[in-house]
Structures are given as C-alpha cells and as structure tokens.
Design a protein around this motif. Structure first.
Motif, mmCIF file in Angstrom:
data_model
loop_
_atom_site.group_PDB
_atom_site.id
_atom_site.type_symbol
_atom_site.label_atom_id
_atom_site.label_comp_id
_atom_site.label_asym_id
_atom_site.label_seq_id
_atom_site.Cartn_x
_atom_site.Cartn_y
_atom_site.Cartn_z
ATOM 1 N N LEU A 152 0.809 -1.215 0.000
ATOM 2 C CA LEU A 152 0.000 0.000 0.000
ATOM 3 C C LEU A 152 0.848 1.273 0.000
ATOM 4 C CD1 LEU A 152 -2.846 -1.007 2.477
ATOM 5 C CD2 LEU A 152 -3.018 -0.714 -0.002
ATOM 6 N N ASN A 153 2.090 1.178 0.477
ATOM 7 C CA ASN A 153 2.941 2.360 0.593
ATOM 8 C C ASN A 153 3.997 2.456 -0.500
ATOM 9 O OD1 ASN A 153 1.626 3.216 2.952
ATOM 10 N ND2 ASN A 153 2.848 1.792 4.172
ATOM 11 N N PHE A 158 -5.082 -2.638 -8.032
ATOM 12 C CA PHE A 158 -4.713 -3.591 -6.995
ATOM 13 C C PHE A 158 -4.536 -2.877 -5.655
ATOM 14 C CE2 PHE A 158 -1.780 -6.364 -4.644
ATOM 15 C CZ PHE A 158 -2.561 -7.517 -4.633
ATOM 16 N N HIS A 159 -3.965 -1.688 -5.707
ATOM 17 C CA HIS A 159 -3.841 -0.877 -4.496
ATOM 18 C C HIS A 159 -5.224 -0.612 -3.903
ATOM 19 C CE1 HIS A 159 -3.689 2.943 -2.281
ATOM 20 N NE2 HIS A 159 -2.501 2.506 -1.870
ATOM 21 N N ASP A 160 -6.183 -0.241 -4.749
ATOM 22 C CA ASP A 160 -7.546 0.026 -4.287
ATOM 23 C C ASP A 160 -8.184 -1.235 -3.708
ATOM 24 O OD1 ASP A 160 -7.171 2.612 -5.148
ATOM 25 O OD2 ASP A 160 -8.334 2.343 -7.004
ATOM 26 N N ILE A 220 -8.462 -11.815 7.106
ATOM 27 C CA ILE A 220 -8.825 -12.812 6.100
ATOM 28 C C ILE A 220 -7.592 -13.315 5.363
ATOM 29 C CG2 ILE A 220 -9.356 -11.122 4.282
ATOM 30 C CD1 ILE A 220 -11.350 -14.305 4.860
ATOM 31 N N PHE A 221 -6.627 -12.428 5.082
ATOM 32 C CA PHE A 221 -5.401 -12.846 4.404
ATOM 33 C C PHE A 221 -4.498 -13.665 5.329
ATOM 34 C CE2 PHE A 221 -6.734 -9.166 1.894
ATOM 35 C CZ PHE A 221 -6.751 -9.742 0.640
ATOM 36 N N ALA A 234 -6.555 -1.848 -0.282
ATOM 37 C CA ALA A 234 -7.021 -0.828 0.668
ATOM 38 C C ALA A 234 -8.452 -1.117 1.100
ATOM 39 C CB ALA A 234 -6.914 0.566 0.046
ATOM 40 N N ALA A 235 -9.303 -1.514 0.160
ATOM 41 C CA ALA A 235 -10.709 -1.767 0.477
ATOM 42 C C ALA A 235 -10.893 -3.038 1.306
ATOM 43 C CB ALA A 235 -11.530 -1.861 -0.804
ATOM 44 N N THR A 236 -10.138 -4.086 0.995
ATOM 45 C CA THR A 236 -10.334 -5.357 1.702
ATOM 46 C C THR A 236 -9.620 -5.426 3.044
ATOM 47 O OG1 THR A 236 -8.505 -6.352 0.462
ATOM 48 C CG2 THR A 236 -10.745 -6.689 -0.394
ATOM 49 N N THR A 237 -8.686 -4.509 3.293
ATOM 50 C CA THR A 237 -7.938 -4.572 4.553
ATOM 51 C C THR A 237 -8.067 -3.302 5.395
ATOM 52 O OG1 THR A 237 -5.914 -3.699 3.563
ATOM 53 C CG2 THR A 237 -6.210 -6.097 3.528
ATOM 54 N N ASN A 238 -9.013 -2.449 5.053
ATOM 55 C CA ASN A 238 -9.173 -1.189 5.785
ATOM 56 C C ASN A 238 -7.845 -0.434 5.816
ATOM 57 O OD1 ASN A 238 -10.428 0.835 7.255
ATOM 58 N ND2 ASN A 238 -10.153 -0.221 9.216
#
Length: 172
Positions: free
Chosen positions: A50-51, A64-66, A80-81, A69-73
């Motif tokens: 993300l960074n 993929f970044h989005d 989940i991962f 970001a969406a699935t991991t807050n």
C-alpha cells in the motif's frame, strides 16, 4: 507445442516432476506460515504494497492498491489474508503433489503468485508462474500421473459440464 503438452506421455512425466516440485514449494511455504509462533501476519506485506507509490512515481497497479485498501481497511485489518495465505499455500501444494484437482490448484497458485507480484514481491514468483501456466496449458495430461486419473472421470460423470475434448485415457 500445446498438443505435445496435452497428449505426450513424456510430457506427462516431465509435468508430474514439475508439479511435485512446485507443490512441495507451496507446502513448505504454507506449513511454515501455519506453524509460525504467534501465527502468520500479512499486515507487513500489505502495508508495504500500500505504501509503494509516491506522487512522483504513482502506483504501478492502482486497481490492486484500491483492492488491498478496500479489503484490509488500508492495511489495518488483514485477518482474512492471515488465514487464506497459509492455508491456500498448503492446499495448493497438496493438490499439486498428489495430482488432485490439479488444474484448480495450479490456477489458485497462479492467483497467489500474481498477488505477490502485484504487491511488489518478486522472489521465485516468476518461476512458479511459468510452471503453473504450463500445467494449466497441459490440462489433464499434467495430472494423469496422480489422483486426477481417477477423480476426473468420476467428476465428469456427475458434472457433465466438465466434459470437453481432452481424452482422459493414458496416451502412449
């Protein structure tokens, strides 16, 4: 080349060796993550992914970044991962080693490899991608020397949509 991979018995043996090799790599990776003291945590990998981008050099894969970001807050909740990665690696590896649901295992292995690549981790992923892609191209021939020799005809009997033009008997 595709016909050779799909029908040749020598190709079947070579693919079996490659399949077992890559399966063992997946099993080792998954087993290590499952038995890590304190459990496996994907937060570091996700935070790194993300960074990666800056205003001068934006993310290579913004979609993929989005998604991450969406699935991991935004990297704060990777629960989940933390479950999917180690167990997915272990199950993909077992499927490839035993030749059970081989094409599904190779597909999900490819999915994990591309996820790692999109996250910025190169490592052995390109090699794994090539081998798993060959397994997918070869289809049933990659799993003939394995449990799929019996499982595939059984599944095709009860799930007719799985029938296709690939011959399920051994080719000499």
């Amino acid at each position: 080349m595709i016909k050779l991979l799909r029908t040749n018995i020598v190709a079947s043996w070579v693919l079996t060796i490659l399949r077992i090799y890559i399966g063992w790599q997946w099993v080792e990776a998954g087993w290590e993550k499952i038995h890590t003291s304190g459990g496996f945590h994907a937060e570091g990998l996700i935070a790194g992914a993300l960074n990666q981008g800056t205003s001068e050099k934006p993310f290579a894969y913004p979609w993929f970044h989005d998604f991450l970001a969406a699935t991991t807050n935004n990297g704060h909740n990777a629960g989940i991962f933390n479950v999917l990665v180690p167990w997915g690696e272990l199950l993909v590896g077992l499927g490839l080693i035993f030749g059970t649901l081989t094409l599904a295992a190779a597909f999900f292995g490819l999915l994990m490899n591309f996820t790692y690549l999109l996250s910025g981790v190169v490592s052995t992923n390109p090699t794994f991608v090539v081998i798993q892609f060959l397994i997918l191209i070869a289809g049933f021939n990659a799993a003939k020397i394995g449990l799929d020799y019996w499982i595939t005809p059984f599944l095709r009997k009860y799930l007719p949509f799985l029938n296709n033009d690939i011959n399920t008997r051994r080719v000499n």
